[in-house]
Design an enzyme around this catalytic site. Structure first.
Site, PDB file in Angstrom:
ATOM      1  N   LEU A   1     -24.797  -7.485 -49.612  1.00  0.00           N
ATOM      2  CA  LEU A   1     -24.700  -8.053 -48.734  1.00  0.00           C
ATOM      3  C   LEU A   1     -25.485  -7.656 -47.538  1.00  0.00           C
ATOM      4  O   LEU A   1     -25.876  -6.372 -47.322  1.00  0.00           O
ATOM      5  CB  LEU A   1     -23.317  -7.859 -48.067  1.00  0.00           C
ATOM      6  CG  LEU A   1     -22.819  -8.477 -46.841  1.00  0.00           C
ATOM      7  CD1 LEU A   1     -22.462  -9.772 -47.037  1.00  0.00           C
ATOM      8  CD2 LEU A   1     -21.631  -7.854 -46.310  1.00  0.00           C
ATOM      9  N   SER A  51     -23.343  -3.595 -55.156  1.00  0.00           N
ATOM     10  CA  SER A  51     -22.217  -3.931 -53.926  1.00  0.00           C
ATOM     11  C   SER A  51     -21.808  -5.483 -54.267  1.00  0.00           C
ATOM     12  O   SER A  51     -21.475  -5.840 -55.181  1.00  0.00           O
ATOM     13  CB  SER A  51     -22.720  -3.948 -52.749  1.00  0.00           C
ATOM     14  OG  SER A  51     -22.050  -3.880 -51.520  1.00  0.00           O
ATOM     15  N   GLN A  52     -21.930  -6.253 -53.226  1.00  0.00           N
ATOM     16  CA  GLN A  52     -21.464  -7.793 -53.518  1.00  0.00           C
ATOM     17  C   GLN A  52     -22.313  -8.370 -54.578  1.00  0.00           C
ATOM     18  O   GLN A  52     -21.808  -9.319 -55.218  1.00  0.00           O
ATOM     19  CB  GLN A  52     -21.844  -8.614 -51.946  1.00  0.00           C
ATOM     20  CG  GLN A  52     -21.501 -10.120 -52.056  1.00  0.00           C
ATOM     21  CD  GLN A  52     -21.723 -10.819 -50.855  1.00  0.00           C
ATOM     22  OE1 GLN A  52     -20.810 -10.570 -49.803  1.00  0.00           O
ATOM     23  NE2 GLN A  52     -23.016 -11.422 -50.739  1.00  0.00           N
ATOM     24  N   ASP A  80     -18.079   6.757 -50.694  1.00  0.00           N
ATOM     25  CA  ASP A  80     -18.899   5.598 -50.249  1.00  0.00           C
ATOM     26  C   ASP A  80     -18.825   4.979 -48.925  1.00  0.00           C
ATOM     27  O   ASP A  80     -20.043   4.846 -48.485  1.00  0.00           O
ATOM     28  CB  ASP A  80     -18.340   4.609 -51.428  1.00  0.00           C
ATOM     29  CG  ASP A  80     -19.051   3.219 -51.189  1.00  0.00           C
ATOM     30  OD1 ASP A  80     -19.911   2.910 -51.963  1.00  0.00           O
ATOM     31  OD2 ASP A  80     -18.719   2.459 -50.279  1.00  0.00           O
ATOM     32  N   HIS A  87     -22.734   4.503 -49.275  1.00  0.00           N
ATOM     33  CA  HIS A  87     -22.709   3.291 -49.805  1.00  0.00           C
ATOM     34  C   HIS A  87     -24.155   2.851 -49.927  1.00  0.00           C
ATOM     35  O   HIS A  87     -24.762   2.337 -50.940  1.00  0.00           O
ATOM     36  CB  HIS A  87     -21.992   2.104 -49.332  1.00  0.00           C
ATOM     37  CG  HIS A  87     -22.017   0.820 -49.852  1.00  0.00           C
ATOM     38  ND1 HIS A  87     -21.406   0.579 -51.050  1.00  0.00           N
ATOM     39  CD2 HIS A  87     -22.380  -0.335 -49.471  1.00  0.00           C
ATOM     40  CE1 HIS A  87     -21.495  -0.664 -51.491  1.00  0.00           C
ATOM     41  NE2 HIS A  87     -22.267  -1.110 -50.658  1.00  0.00           N
TER      42      HIS A  87
END
Length: 295
Positions: free
Chosen positions: A38, A104-105, A221, A276
């Site tokens: 993202l 991630s996404q 994270d 993250h």
């Protein structure tokens, strides 16, 4: 001896030939395809590309340049089709298969590709801090998108038809409104077989074509919430984390996790102390959790 001498001559001829083939593009390593997360773009993943090139010289590494920045808010099915169109030709040119590293996404985008592309030849799927079981947390990302909302209110928007037009709502999973999530979710509830659909059997078969699933995440994270969602754990309605092995979709083997575990092809790698935005640039994480699978 004469035999040893001949062996030396042969080695002297063979090694340069092998090196010439290697540098001409005949790499011993499968191509690696990287999908960003993202608000990201390929430039955010350059460290990861460098780690791969240094550890496995000659590897063809492609960071897909699609849906960068705010474009990453487009619906995940739209992104799946876009990424699929670019990635499939790379697969077709890789007779021995490819590896996925999806951050991630992007890990959810890759799940969509693996589930809906019967012809895929992905060997190892590395899910790098991806909310595979959903997201439910007041993180900076979501505060930017919903500055006036707390996590308990976001479902009011995400669980509307218009909400599902935004990627983040495609995997927003409010544990206090599970029925609403299942009814409205147009993406994650389908991928995780929480919502019955006619393609479930085919998607499971496609997903199980991978040889390894590597799930990377950690307690510091700060974005994926709960962090265990990166390894298919998630909250119950009391916001107590239920680990992957006790999730209904695992117990029923709804899309193949239990089968992967039985095959010893499901690997979890948990790393404390990593935020993250650091996963793809942390060389220690790369060597410990990714390097050995990228062969």
């Amino acid at each position: 001896s004469k035999r040893r001498g001949n062996s030396g001559v042969l080695a002297g001829l063979f090694v340069p030939l092998l090196c010439a083939c290697f540098w001409a593009g005949g790499s011993a390593y499968k191509p690696v395809i990287i999908v960003h997360g993202l608000f990201d773009s390929p430039k955010n993943l350059l460290n990861l590309q460098q780690f791969i090139s240094e550890s496995h010289p000659g590897t063809n590494v492609t960071i897909i340049d699609l849906f960068d920045g705010y474009e990453s808010l487009k619906p995940l099915w739209t992104q799946v089709e876009g990424f699929k169109a670019v990635i499939y030709p790379i697969m077709q040119n890789a007779a021995d298969g490819v590896h996925f590293i999806c951050y991630s996404q992007g890990g959810l985008v890759c799940r969509g590709i693996l589930s809906t592309l019967p012809e895929h030849n992905v060997h190892t799927f590395i899910s790098l801090s991806s909310p595979q079981a959903g997201q439910y947390g007041d993180t900076d990302y979501f505060k930017d998108l919903f500055p006036e909302c707390v996590k308990s209110e976001i479902y009011h928007f995400c669980y509307l038809g218009i909400g599902q037009r935004f990627s983040v709502c495609n995997y927003w999973k409010d544990p206090h409104h599970k029925d609403l999530y299942v009814n409205v979710s147009s993406y994650l509830a389908l991928l995780n077989a929480e919502k019955p659909h006619p393609n479930a059997t085919e998607w499971r078969k496609n997903f199980l074509k991978i040889q390894k699933l590597v799930l990377i995440g950690g307690p510091d994270d700060g974005v994926i919430t709960p962090w265990q969602a990166s390894q298919f754990g998630f909250y119950d309605d009391n916001e107590t984390v239920v680990e992957m092995q006790k999730q209904d979709f695992y117990l029923s083997d709804a899309f193949g996790l239990k089968t992967l575990a039985a095959r010893e092809d499901l690997i979890t790698c948990t790393f404390p102390g990593v935020q993250h935005v650091q996963w793809h640039s942390n060389e220690t994480v790369f060597h410990a959790c990714m390097e050995k699978w990228l062969v």
